[in-house]
Scaffold this active site. Structure first.
Site, PDB file in Angstrom:
ATOM      1  N   HIS A 188      -5.471  11.387  13.350  1.00 26.40           N
ATOM      2  CA  HIS A 188      -5.673  12.826  13.153  1.00 26.40           C
ATOM      3  C   HIS A 188      -4.683  13.662  13.935  1.00 26.40           C
ATOM      4  CE1 HIS A 188      -9.330  11.515  11.156  1.00 26.40           C
ATOM      5  NE2 HIS A 188      -9.075  12.573  10.432  1.00 26.40           N
ATOM      6  N   ARG A 295     -10.812  20.786   7.102  1.00 30.54           N
ATOM      7  CA  ARG A 295     -11.546  19.825   7.944  1.00 30.54           C
ATOM      8  C   ARG A 295     -12.411  20.613   8.927  1.00 30.54           C
ATOM      9  NH1 ARG A 295      -6.516  16.758   7.143  1.00 30.54           N
ATOM     10  NH2 ARG A 295      -7.036  14.581   6.745  1.00 30.54           N
ATOM     11  N   ARG A 331     -14.841  20.800   3.733  1.00 32.17           N
ATOM     12  CA  ARG A 331     -15.542  19.530   3.901  1.00 32.17           C
ATOM     13  C   ARG A 331     -16.571  19.694   5.009  1.00 32.17           C
ATOM     14  NH1 ARG A 331     -12.163  14.459   5.771  1.00 32.17           N
ATOM     15  NH2 ARG A 331     -11.960  15.452   7.780  1.00 32.17           N
ATOM     16  N   GLU A 430     -13.877   7.817  -0.210  1.00 28.32           N
ATOM     17  CA  GLU A 430     -13.168   7.264   0.949  1.00 28.32           C
ATOM     18  C   GLU A 430     -13.556   5.818   1.221  1.00 28.32           C
ATOM     19  OE1 GLU A 430     -12.431  10.420   4.201  1.00 28.32           O
ATOM     20  OE2 GLU A 430     -14.554  10.570   3.685  1.00 28.32           O
ATOM     21  N   ASN A 453      -6.684   8.109   3.308  1.00 23.43           N
ATOM     22  CA  ASN A 453      -6.496   7.558   4.658  1.00 23.43           C
ATOM     23  C   ASN A 453      -7.614   6.562   4.960  1.00 23.43           C
ATOM     24  OD1 ASN A 453      -4.572   9.589   4.742  1.00 23.43           O
ATOM     25  ND2 ASN A 453      -5.918  11.013   5.808  1.00 23.43           N
ATOM     26  N   ARG A 464      -6.855   2.481  10.695  1.00 23.92           N
ATOM     27  CA  ARG A 464      -5.818   3.500  10.495  1.00 23.92           C
ATOM     28  C   ARG A 464      -5.240   4.011  11.817  1.00 23.92           C
ATOM     29  NH1 ARG A 464      -9.163   8.757   8.288  1.00 23.92           N
ATOM     30  NH2 ARG A 464      -7.395   9.946   9.056  1.00 23.92           N
TER      31      ARG A 464
HETATM   32  C1  PEP Z   1      -8.992  10.758   4.375  1.00 28.35           C
HETATM   33  O1  PEP Z   1      -9.698   9.899   4.899  1.00 28.35           O
HETATM   34  O2  PEP Z   1      -8.055  10.491   3.581  1.00 28.35           O
HETATM   35  C2  PEP Z   1      -9.205  12.184   4.651  1.00 28.35           C
HETATM   36  C3  PEP Z   1      -8.591  13.118   3.971  1.00 28.35           C
HETATM   37  O3  PEP Z   1     -10.050  12.503   5.677  1.00 28.35           O
HETATM   38  P1  PEP Z   1      -9.635  12.312   7.227  1.00 28.35           P
HETATM   39  O4  PEP Z   1      -8.177  11.976   7.277  1.00 28.35           O
HETATM   40  O5  PEP Z   1      -9.936  13.567   7.924  1.00 28.35           O
HETATM   41  O6  PEP Z   1     -10.503  11.178   7.635  1.00 28.35           O
HETATM   42 MG    MG Z   2     -11.486  10.513   5.924  1.00 31.14          MG
END
Ligand code: PEP
Ligand code: MG
Length: 559
Positions: A188, A295, A331, A430, A453, A464
């Site tokens: 992030h 977000r 979101r 997701e 992601n 990630r």
């Molecule tokens: C994702 O997971 O692709 C997403 C957009 O949410 P975040 O990156 O905030 O987890």
């Molecule tokens: Mg996400």
């Protein structure tokens, strides 16, 4: 000159002094003071600084989120100068010769306990306030730097790693670039850097030495290189590169006001990902069609306590009204995993990415969800709102979340508070589970937004956050792309639209694939809007679709 190689995660060239992030270290030390008078003055100085800081924060909050938000800081200001509070500290220093840190800590505990034991819920809530104010005074006494940067000039910020909660609180005007030892492209912090348009390099490991502090440096976010004490040739090359980037940007600016349409007439919406209402400025500057992912958890990360309904309402309302009728998809809270917030007091988990996060927390702690949904629906009266839920795995979760939306709507109706009846409600795809049952989920919602992601992380069983996994974390993997195709087909069969809001949406190597699959919306960082528009306008989907779909669904040449 020293050249260090890392991984560039946000492009751009920056030049300035290196500065190491100062993290708070606040372990209480107790000792007896000899000169009580000067210890008392030390407290008084810290108290005054605290009052000044709160005044500045109140002004900032007023500009960004209105009077209600400012009031919180003004209440804290009053608490910092409360006579009873001050006299208790004075007695502990002057009569018992305690050091100022110990006196503030003990007074904080005593007052917080007193408030917490009261019957009135309003007074009970003051316990958190007194702790907050005391912590601020303590940080000043400890010499902890607010926002982590104590420099008059903008700097290249070096750190071991930065948590999202630390990144969001940094003073952005003071940062030319981020360079970190750890981190990964889809962490992030990297995402925030891209949203803010700040060059960033991660994964520098132990090559960043503390003795570099204050030394001149240059950063090239596209190659992942950091130059400490750059020589004349490097400075000239990189300045030239920066000039060429500006020229390229001017060329991209010509695309403002143009449609996102392919050579053969296929339209796709290009939206933006943001983390705060202030980011709307760059959304408009880059001429995006809307916001595809706000977000909302960054609002929570920026607060020291649960943000109230009014505080959130003002922030959402600001984003919606500033977008002036263009759609804003917010979101709901997505904390947990790497986005930890102290005041949630979540139990420590072995595998937080697979644990209590996002919608799971909201369904388990409905009072938090309820506050956010009320703020969202109230704000819906001021623009074009969409709401989406993160980390869905099952149909029942969506039904339960939607039920809460209905409950909030009927409450607002009964209270005569205006809201938009037609807010679209969607979910993020997701998890592989959500993708595999997307045919069923599509019957429950108005849209899907694929969070690639997390979808990549969970599909490939690859963290990630972990840069060392390198080539194993491959969002181009056919498993991920096939899931996207499957989700799109299921969405369209059920008459709903589908977007991508993960970082993959901005990957120009995949734009032709996304257009061929039939994705309806791509939501990307503001800086990526115009390059994406350029790519879309240069693509003829009819010429590439068959081969790309063969590659994806057949035996595969390129994957
Ligand atoms: C994702 O997971 O692709 C997403 C957009 O949410 P975040 O990156 O905030 O987890
Ligand atoms: Mg996400």
């Amino acid at each position: 000159m020293i050249t260090i190689q890392g991984k560039g995660v946000s492009t751009g060239v920056a030049e300035g002094p290196l500065y190491f992030y100062k993290r708070a270290v606040t372990t209480l030390k107790r000792y007896t003071v000899e000169d009580t008078e000067s210890e008392w003055n030390r407290f008084k100085d810290a108290q005054q600084k605290c009052i000044d800081q709160l005044g500045e924060l109140a002004e900032k909050a007023r500009e960004e989120a209105g009077d209600e938000a400012a009031m919180l800081f003004e209440t804290h200001q009053m608490m910092a100068e409360d006579l009873d509070y001050e006299e208790t500290i004075q007695a502990l220093i002057m009569e018992e010769a305690n050091n100022a840190e110990a006196a503030v800590t003990d007074t904080s505990v005593q007052f917080a306990e007193m408030f917490a034991s009261m019957d009135d819920t309003y007074m009970q809530a003051r316990a958190a306030d007194v702790k907050d104010v005391s912590d601020r005074i303590l940080n000043i006494l400890y010499g902890v730097v607010q926002g982590g940067i104590d420099s008059d000039v903008p700097v290249i910020l070096a750190a071991d790693d930065l948590a999202p909660s630390e990144t969001i609180q940094l003073d952005k005007n003071k940062i030319l670039a981020f360079v970190t030892e750890g981190g990964s492209s889809s962490s992030h912090t990297a995402i925030l850097a891209r949203t803010m348009g700040i060059p960033a390099i991660v994964g520098l490991g132990d090559q960043m030495k503390p003795e570099f502090e204050g030394r001149p440096a240059m950063v090239d976010g596209s190659t992942g290189q950091v130059y400490v004490d750059p020589d004349e040739g490097t400075v000239a090359n990189l300045r030239d590169k920066r000039r060429r980037q500006l020229e390229y940007q001017q060329m991209l600016d010509e695309l403002k006001g143009k449609e996102n349409v392919t050579l053969d007439g296929q339209h796709i919406r290009v939206f933006c990902n943001i983390g705060s209402p202030e980011d709307v400025h760059s959304v408009l500057l880059n001429d995006a069609d809307g916001v595809g992912l706000f977000r909302s958890e960054f609002l929570y990360l920026n607060c020291d306590d649960y943000p109230t309904e009014d505080y959130q309402f003002e922030a959402y309302k600001k984003a919606l009204s500033d977008m002036d009728g263009r759609e804003v998809i917010i979101r709901t809270l997505d904390i947990g995993a790497d986005k930890q917030i102290g005041y949630f007091e979540l139990p420590k988990e072995e595998n937080p990415a697979l644990g209590n996060r996002a919608l799971r927390i909201c369904l388990n702690r409905p009072e938090i969800f309820h506050t956010q949904l009320r703020a969202l629906y109230r704000a819906s009266a001021y623009g074009h709102l969409g709401i989406m839920f993160p980390m869905v795995t099952s149909v029942w979760e969506v039904r339960e979340a939607k039920k809460m939306c209905e409950q909030v709507k009927s409450e607002l109706k009964a209270e005569g508070i205006p809201y938009d009846e037609h807010v679209q409600v969607g979910i993020m795809i997701e998890t592989p589970a959500a993708a595999v049952i997307s045919d069923r989920l599509a019957k429950e919602v108005d849209f899907f937004s694929c969070g690639t992601n997390d979808l990549t992380q969970y599909t490939l069983a690859c963290d990630r956050q972990n840069n060392d996994l390198g080539r194993f974390f491959n969002p181009h993997h056919p498993a991920v792309l096939r899931l996207l195709k499957m989700v799109t087909d299921n969405a369209h069969k059920n008459g709903i639209w589908v977007g991508i809001c993960g970082e993959l949406g901005a990957d120009l190597e995949l734009t032709e694939t996304f257009l061929s699959i039939g994705i309806d919306e791509l939501s990307v960082s503001p800086r990526s809007v115009l390059p994406l528009r350029k790519k879309i306008r240069e693509t003829d989907v009819s010429k590439v679709r068959d081969e790309l779909m063969d590659d994806l669904l057949g035996e595969g040449k390129i994957f």
